[in-house]
Design a protein around this motif. Structure first.
Motif, mmCIF file in Angstrom:
data_model
loop_
_atom_site.group_PDB
_atom_site.id
_atom_site.type_symbol
_atom_site.label_atom_id
_atom_site.label_comp_id
_atom_site.label_asym_id
_atom_site.label_seq_id
_atom_site.Cartn_x
_atom_site.Cartn_y
_atom_site.Cartn_z
ATOM 1 N N LYS A 1 54.692 16.462 40.052
ATOM 2 C CA LYS A 1 54.654 17.534 40.935
ATOM 3 C C LYS A 1 53.798 18.638 40.620
ATOM 4 O O LYS A 1 53.058 19.287 41.138
ATOM 5 C CB LYS A 1 56.134 17.864 41.108
ATOM 6 C CG LYS A 1 56.825 17.063 41.806
ATOM 7 C CD LYS A 1 58.360 17.440 42.161
ATOM 8 C CE LYS A 1 59.236 16.410 42.493
ATOM 9 N NZ LYS A 1 60.712 16.912 42.295
ATOM 10 N N ALA A 2 53.675 18.949 39.114
ATOM 11 C CA ALA A 2 52.911 20.017 38.636
ATOM 12 C C ALA A 2 51.363 19.655 38.885
ATOM 13 O O ALA A 2 50.583 20.497 39.120
ATOM 14 C CB ALA A 2 53.207 20.192 37.268
ATOM 15 N N MET A 3 51.211 18.345 38.606
ATOM 16 C CA MET A 3 49.875 18.012 38.791
ATOM 17 C C MET A 3 49.465 18.158 40.222
ATOM 18 O O MET A 3 48.297 18.532 40.617
ATOM 19 C CB MET A 3 49.780 16.254 38.476
ATOM 20 C CG MET A 3 49.402 16.151 37.021
ATOM 21 S SD MET A 3 49.231 14.575 36.775
ATOM 22 C CE MET A 3 47.591 13.946 37.602
ATOM 23 N N ILE A 4 50.241 17.730 41.096
ATOM 24 C CA ILE A 4 50.056 18.136 42.619
ATOM 25 C C ILE A 4 49.831 19.719 43.000
ATOM 26 O O ILE A 4 48.757 19.790 43.695
ATOM 27 C CB ILE A 4 51.114 17.377 43.391
ATOM 28 C CG1 ILE A 4 51.231 15.870 43.256
ATOM 29 C CG2 ILE A 4 51.056 17.712 44.927
ATOM 30 C CD1 ILE A 4 52.155 15.456 43.895
ATOM 31 N N GLU A 5 50.575 20.334 42.422
ATOM 32 C CA GLU A 5 50.354 21.739 42.746
ATOM 33 C C GLU A 5 49.061 22.079 42.013
ATOM 34 O O GLU A 5 48.489 23.083 42.625
ATOM 35 C CB GLU A 5 51.543 22.377 42.180
ATOM 36 C CG GLU A 5 52.751 22.433 42.738
ATOM 37 C CD GLU A 5 52.579 22.814 44.450
ATOM 38 O OE1 GLU A 5 52.294 23.914 44.474
ATOM 39 O OE2 GLU A 5 53.186 21.840 45.066
ATOM 40 N N LEU A 6 48.656 21.675 40.867
ATOM 41 C CA LEU A 6 47.454 22.236 40.349
ATOM 42 C C LEU A 6 46.324 21.701 41.202
ATOM 43 O O LEU A 6 45.268 22.473 41.258
ATOM 44 C CB LEU A 6 47.457 21.577 38.721
ATOM 45 C CG LEU A 6 46.042 21.822 37.992
ATOM 46 C CD1 LEU A 6 46.134 23.396 37.792
ATOM 47 C CD2 LEU A 6 45.872 21.172 36.944
ATOM 48 N N ASP A 7 46.370 20.329 41.751
ATOM 49 C CA ASP A 7 45.381 19.757 42.650
ATOM 50 C C ASP A 7 45.232 20.551 43.821
ATOM 51 O O ASP A 7 43.916 20.921 44.277
ATOM 52 C CB ASP A 7 45.872 18.357 43.017
ATOM 53 C CG ASP A 7 44.564 17.661 43.492
ATOM 54 O OD1 ASP A 7 43.402 17.595 42.979
ATOM 55 O OD2 ASP A 7 44.629 17.282 44.683
ATOM 56 N N LYS A 8 46.274 21.139 44.328
ATOM 57 C CA LYS A 8 46.220 22.076 45.607
ATOM 58 C C LYS A 8 45.393 23.286 45.443
ATOM 59 O O LYS A 8 44.713 23.921 46.047
ATOM 60 C CB LYS A 8 47.552 22.647 45.869
ATOM 61 C CG LYS A 8 48.321 21.569 46.594
ATOM 62 C CD LYS A 8 49.782 21.939 47.003
ATOM 63 C CE LYS A 8 50.880 20.843 47.459
ATOM 64 N NZ LYS A 8 51.824 21.235 47.956
ATOM 65 N N VAL A 9 45.204 23.835 44.108
ATOM 66 C CA VAL A 9 44.331 24.993 44.041
ATOM 67 C C VAL A 9 43.020 24.713 43.191
ATOM 68 O O VAL A 9 42.393 25.865 43.100
ATOM 69 C CB VAL A 9 45.252 26.273 43.237
ATOM 70 C CG1 VAL A 9 46.454 26.652 44.130
ATOM 71 C CG2 VAL A 9 45.561 25.711 41.752
ATOM 72 N N SER A 10 42.854 23.516 42.803
ATOM 73 C CA SER A 10 41.594 23.159 42.057
ATOM 74 C C SER A 10 40.332 23.530 42.804
ATOM 75 O O SER A 10 39.189 23.490 41.944
ATOM 76 C CB SER A 10 41.615 21.941 41.372
ATOM 77 O OG SER A 10 41.586 20.920 42.366
ATOM 78 N N ASP A 11 40.158 23.223 44.064
ATOM 79 C CA ASP A 11 38.880 23.471 44.571
ATOM 80 C C ASP A 11 38.643 24.633 45.588
ATOM 81 O O ASP A 11 37.819 24.794 46.275
ATOM 82 C CB ASP A 11 38.527 22.240 45.306
ATOM 83 C CG ASP A 11 39.617 21.928 46.545
ATOM 84 O OD1 ASP A 11 40.638 22.573 46.810
ATOM 85 O OD2 ASP A 11 39.420 21.118 47.373
ATOM 86 N N ALA A 12 39.789 25.599 45.292
ATOM 87 C CA ALA A 12 39.879 26.995 46.338
ATOM 88 C C ALA A 12 38.701 27.295 46.382
ATOM 89 O O ALA A 12 37.883 27.844 45.067
ATOM 90 C CB ALA A 12 40.854 27.734 45.796
ATOM 91 N N GLY A 13 38.049 27.832 47.405
ATOM 92 C CA GLY A 13 36.581 28.493 47.592
ATOM 93 C C GLY A 13 35.404 27.666 47.330
ATOM 94 O O GLY A 13 34.266 28.227 47.633
ATOM 95 N N LEU A 14 35.484 26.278 46.970
ATOM 96 C CA LEU A 14 34.403 25.592 47.040
ATOM 97 C C LEU A 14 34.156 24.737 48.325
ATOM 98 O O LEU A 14 35.091 24.681 48.986
ATOM 99 C CB LEU A 14 34.753 24.572 45.802
ATOM 100 C CG LEU A 14 34.801 25.011 44.515
ATOM 101 C CD1 LEU A 14 34.961 23.806 43.557
ATOM 102 C CD2 LEU A 14 33.401 25.880 44.184
ATOM 103 N N ASP A 15 32.865 24.468 48.660
ATOM 104 C CA ASP A 15 32.418 23.786 49.803
ATOM 105 C C ASP A 15 33.350 22.506 49.507
ATOM 106 O O ASP A 15 33.043 21.711 48.836
ATOM 107 C CB ASP A 15 31.017 23.467 49.976
ATOM 108 C CG ASP A 15 30.644 22.641 50.948
ATOM 109 O OD1 ASP A 15 30.516 21.509 50.719
ATOM 110 O OD2 ASP A 15 30.472 23.138 52.025
ATOM 111 N N PRO A 16 34.098 21.844 50.791
ATOM 112 C CA PRO A 16 34.781 20.763 50.687
ATOM 113 C C PRO A 16 33.697 19.704 50.458
ATOM 114 O O PRO A 16 34.386 18.723 49.449
ATOM 115 C CB PRO A 16 35.440 20.623 52.044
ATOM 116 C CG PRO A 16 35.364 21.979 52.660
ATOM 117 C CD PRO A 16 34.218 22.716 51.895
#
Length: 153
Positions: free
Chosen positions: A19-34
Motif C-alpha cells: 500500500k505504501a508503494m501504491i501511495e508513493l507511485d501516486k505522487v511519483s510523476d506529479a507535474g511531469l508530462d504523462p
C-alpha cells in the motif's frame, strides 16, 4: 529452480508495504508530462526485464494515440531514432538508463547536467523520484514473476 516455483505475492503477504508503494507511485510523476512519464517507466521496465511493467506502461502510453506505438517500438534504440523524441524526453531517457543501471557508472555528471538543463529543479526532482519508483516496481514484478497480459488500462 524450476519456473513453477511459487513466489510470494507482496500485495497479499506484505500489504502495508505494498500500500505504501501504491501511495508513493501516486505522487511519483506529479507535474511531469504523462507521455514522458510513461516513456520513462517503459524504458526502466525494459532494462530491468519486467515484462508485466513493460506491458502495463506501453498500454497506458497507447491510450494517448496510435502514433505512440512507433515510439514504444523504438524505445530500446532511442538514440538511433532520436527524431521521434523531444530533447526533454531524450534527457529523461538518458537519466533513466543511468539511474536504472546505477551500478555500472553511478550517475555520470554529464548525464545529470543534460537532464538539469532540460528540466527545472522541481521537475528534475520529480523525474528522479519517478525513476526510483519504477525501478522499485520492476523489482517487485521480476521477483514475483508477474506475467504480462492481465493489465487493462
Amino acid at each position: 529452480m524450476s519456473s513453477t516455483t511459487r513466489r510470494v505475492k507482496l500485495a497479499n503477504l506484505a500489504p502495508d508495504f505494498y500500500k505504501a508503494m501504491i501511495e508513493l507511485d501516486k505522487v511519483s510523476d506529479a507535474g511531469l508530462d504523462p507521455k514522458l512519464a510513461h516513456l520513462v517507466r517503459i524504458r526502466a521496465s525494459q532494462i530491468n526485464g519486467c515484462s508485466y511493467c513493460t506491458d502495463m506502461h506501453s498500454l497506458d502510453l497507447l491510450e494517448f494515440g496510435a502514433e505512440q506505438q512507433q515510439r514504444i517500438a523504438l524505445l530500446p534504440v532511442w538514440r538511433e531514432a532520436d527524431k521521434f523524441y523531444t530533447e526533454q524526453e531524450k534527457a529523461a531517457l538518458h537519466l533513466t538508463e543511468a539511474i536504472t543501471l546505477i551500478s555500472v557508472d553511478h550517475v555520470p555528471d554529464d548525464v545529470y547536467e543534460i537532464a538539469a538543463a532540460a528540466f527545472d529543479e522541481k521537475e528534475l526532482a520529480q523525474l528522479i523520484a519517478l525513476i526510483i519508483t519504477i525501478n522499485m516496481w520492476t523489482r517487485v514484478g521480476v521477483t514475483g514473476k508477474m506475467e504480462p497480459g492481465h493489465y487493462k488500462p
